[in-house]
Design an enzyme around this catalytic site. Structure first.
Site, PDB file in Angstrom:
ATOM      1  N   PRO A 112       0.926  -1.094  -0.066  1.00  0.00           N
ATOM      2  CA  PRO A 112       0.094   0.115  -0.053  1.00  0.00           C
ATOM      3  C   PRO A 112       0.848   1.064  -0.002  1.00  0.00           C
ATOM      4  CG  PRO A 112      -0.196  -0.952   1.913  1.00  0.00           C
ATOM      5  CD  PRO A 112       0.806  -2.264   1.128  1.00  0.00           C
ATOM      6  N   GLY A 152       1.998   4.818   0.974  1.00  0.00           N
ATOM      7  CA  GLY A 152       1.921   5.811   2.169  1.00  0.00           C
ATOM      8  C   GLY A 152       1.590   5.318   3.241  1.00  0.00           C
ATOM      9  N   ALA A 153       1.662   4.090   3.607  1.00  0.00           N
ATOM     10  CA  ALA A 153       1.166   3.435   4.828  1.00  0.00           C
ATOM     11  C   ALA A 153       2.561   3.237   5.808  1.00  0.00           C
ATOM     12  CB  ALA A 153       0.551   2.315   4.364  1.00  0.00           C
ATOM     13  N   LEU A 202       5.213   1.656   4.912  1.00  0.00           N
ATOM     14  CA  LEU A 202       5.905   0.361   4.524  1.00  0.00           C
ATOM     15  C   LEU A 202       6.976   0.456   3.196  1.00  0.00           C
ATOM     16  CD1 LEU A 202       2.908  -2.259   4.506  1.00  0.00           C
ATOM     17  CD2 LEU A 202       4.628  -1.943   6.522  1.00  0.00           C
ATOM     18  N   SER A 223       6.950   2.208   0.426  1.00  0.00           N
ATOM     19  CA  SER A 223       6.757   2.113  -0.979  1.00  0.00           C
ATOM     20  C   SER A 223       7.522   3.119  -1.900  1.00  0.00           C
ATOM     21  CB  SER A 223       5.171   2.263  -1.261  1.00  0.00           C
ATOM     22  OG  SER A 223       4.700   3.643  -0.927  1.00  0.00           O
ATOM     23  N   ALA A 245      10.318   4.405  -1.489  1.00  0.00           N
ATOM     24  CA  ALA A 245      11.826   3.951  -1.843  1.00  0.00           C
ATOM     25  C   ALA A 245      11.849   2.740  -2.345  1.00  0.00           C
ATOM     26  CB  ALA A 245      12.596   3.918  -0.132  1.00  0.00           C
ATOM     27  N   ALA A 246      10.993   1.810  -2.262  1.00  0.00           N
ATOM     28  CA  ALA A 246      11.049   0.525  -3.066  1.00  0.00           C
ATOM     29  C   ALA A 246      10.838   0.864  -4.551  1.00  0.00           C
ATOM     30  CB  ALA A 246       9.819  -0.223  -2.426  1.00  0.00           C
ATOM     31  N   ASP A 292      14.642   4.229   4.969  1.00  0.00           N
ATOM     32  CA  ASP A 292      13.820   3.517   3.869  1.00  0.00           C
ATOM     33  C   ASP A 292      14.731   3.130   2.782  1.00  0.00           C
ATOM     34  OD1 ASP A 292      11.769   4.510   5.647  1.00  0.00           O
ATOM     35  OD2 ASP A 292      10.388   5.019   4.036  1.00  0.00           O
TER      36      ASP A 292
HETATM   37  O1  PMV Z   1       7.582   7.746   5.978  1.00  0.00           O
HETATM   38  P1  PMV Z   1       7.985   6.405   6.548  1.00  0.00           P
HETATM   39  O2  PMV Z   1       6.782   5.518   7.082  1.00  0.00           O
HETATM   40  O3  PMV Z   1       8.722   5.625   5.737  1.00  0.00           O
HETATM   41  O4  PMV Z   1       8.738   6.447   7.873  1.00  0.00           O
HETATM   42  C1  PMV Z   1       9.958   7.172   7.885  1.00  0.00           C
HETATM   43  C2  PMV Z   1      10.860   7.117   9.293  1.00  0.00           C
HETATM   44  C3  PMV Z   1      10.981   8.332  10.013  1.00  0.00           C
HETATM   45  O5  PMV Z   1      11.875   8.113  11.295  1.00  0.00           O
HETATM   46  C4  PMV Z   1       9.811   8.721  10.520  1.00  0.00           C
HETATM   47  C5  PMV Z   1      11.746   9.497   9.329  1.00  0.00           C
HETATM   48  C6  PMV Z   1      12.941   8.985   8.886  1.00  0.00           C
HETATM   49  O6  PMV Z   1      13.394   9.488   7.681  1.00  0.00           O
HETATM   50  O7  PMV Z   1      13.675   8.248   9.636  1.00  0.00           O
END
Ligand code: PMV
Length: 314
Positions: free
Chosen positions: A101, A103-104, A106, A108, A110-111, A150
């Site tokens: 999904p 923006g959840a 997980l 997405s 960066a993948a 990520d």
């Molecule tokens: O946006 P997400 O869910 O991939 O989380 C990023 C993780 C954080 O620590 C909140 C931000 C970061 O850049 O490390």
């Protein structure tokens, strides 16, 4: 750049991620424990009549969107940045399928960026190191100033400890299953990170001890995971969730999902990623896993389970 091969169609993939411990505090230099998931995004690149990126939901086959690099949209800007990192000027088309999904929490974006960059790297005959630069440029567009966690997961997969800027230490942990649900629509990472920064600037004497406590959780979690002490892992997850709530990044549905998991027999549960919405995950004994999934399913939330894999060679 290297000579372009115009008939080739090349493939790339990138892993999604689950932050087990340490999100947000990782931005301030604490370590985090992260798993690169066995699923994420796949991409196919080829030269076409126009530069374009298409995005499909790989789980349903539904076409989500398509962009050209000059549009004023984050996805288009990300594609432009990736093409620029490789010096590609020709009409490159990349078709991306997402198996997570969006923006959840997980990973997405960066993948997607890693899959896309890997597919282009092969077709452009560029140095493998260019992939990392391309992904960094893409992640800045989606996340402002990301810690890099990520992209480290999307590039490598496996379970690892991460410390910014790019310290990655694979963790050897017995295989285990995590259960996850998307309890609320995803939010963007940048505003959640900004919210924590604002709190930190206003009340550093309160936020600093929270970051220190999260760091202590990560240290203990490393040994609890290595010795498969799931009760301790669950307890640490519960505490980490409470500290994230104290930083203001939880939300009512995330708290509810956490409580439902615990009531259904999970060892522990917490939000994962930036928070505000998105996913919660739980670790539960085998005989409680179905009950946890069912409790979330009853609430109408999409559920997932991931078998965390041993580290791959990085
Ligand atoms: O946006 P997400 O869910 O991939 O989380 C990023 C993780 C954080 O620590 C909140 C931000 C970061 O850049 O490390």
């Amino acid at each position: 750049m290297a000579r372009l091969n115009t008939t080739q169609r090349t493939l790339g993939n990138g892993s999604g991620k689950l932050i087990l411990f340490g999100e947000h505090a990782v931005v301030y230099g604490s370590p985090a424990i992260v798993a690169g998931l066995g699923t994420g995004a796949t991409a196919a690149a080829h030269f076409a009549s126009e530069a374009r990126m298409t995005l499909t939901n790989g789980m349903t086959g539904e076409r989500l969107t398509e962009v050209t690099p000059d549009e004023d949209k984050p996805l288009a800007k990300s594609y432009k940045a990736i093409l620029a990192a490789f010096g590609v000027e020709g009409p490159m088309q990349v078709d991306v399928a997402l198996h997570l999904p969006i923006g959840a929490g997980l990973g997405s974006s960066a993948a997607m960026a890693v899959a896309c960059a890997r597919a282009i790297q092969t077709i452009a005959g560029a140095e493998p190191g260019t992939v990392k630069h391309a992904v960094e440029a893409s992640e800045k567009i989606f996340h402002g100033t990301p810690s890099g966690v990520d992209q480290a997961a999307a590039l490598g997969g496996g379970l690892f400890r991460f410390k910014r800027p790019d310290e990655v230490q694979p963790l050897v942990v017995p295989p285990f299953r995590v259960l996850a649900c998307q309890a609320a629509p995803g939010t963007s990472t940048a505003p959640m990170v900004a919210r924590v920064r604002e709190l930190h600037e206003q009340l550093p004497s309160l936020t600093d001890p929270i970051f220190t406590a999260i760091e202590a959780i990560v240290e203990r979690a490393e040994s609890a995971l290595a010795s498969a002490d799931w009760e301790r892992v669950g307890e640490l997850m519960d505490i980490n969730h409470g500290l994230l709530a104290a930083l203001g990044v939880s939300a009512a549905p995330l708290d509810e999902a956490v409580h439902l998991a615990r009531q259904s027999g999970a060892f522990g549960a917490k939000l994962t990623g930036a928070g505000g919405g998105g996913c919660v995950f739980a670790v539960a004994p085998p005989n409680a896993q179905e009950a946890v999934i069912e409790a979330w399913h009853q609430r109408g939330w999409p559920t997932f389970s991931f078998d965390l894999e041993p580290p791959r060679l990085r």
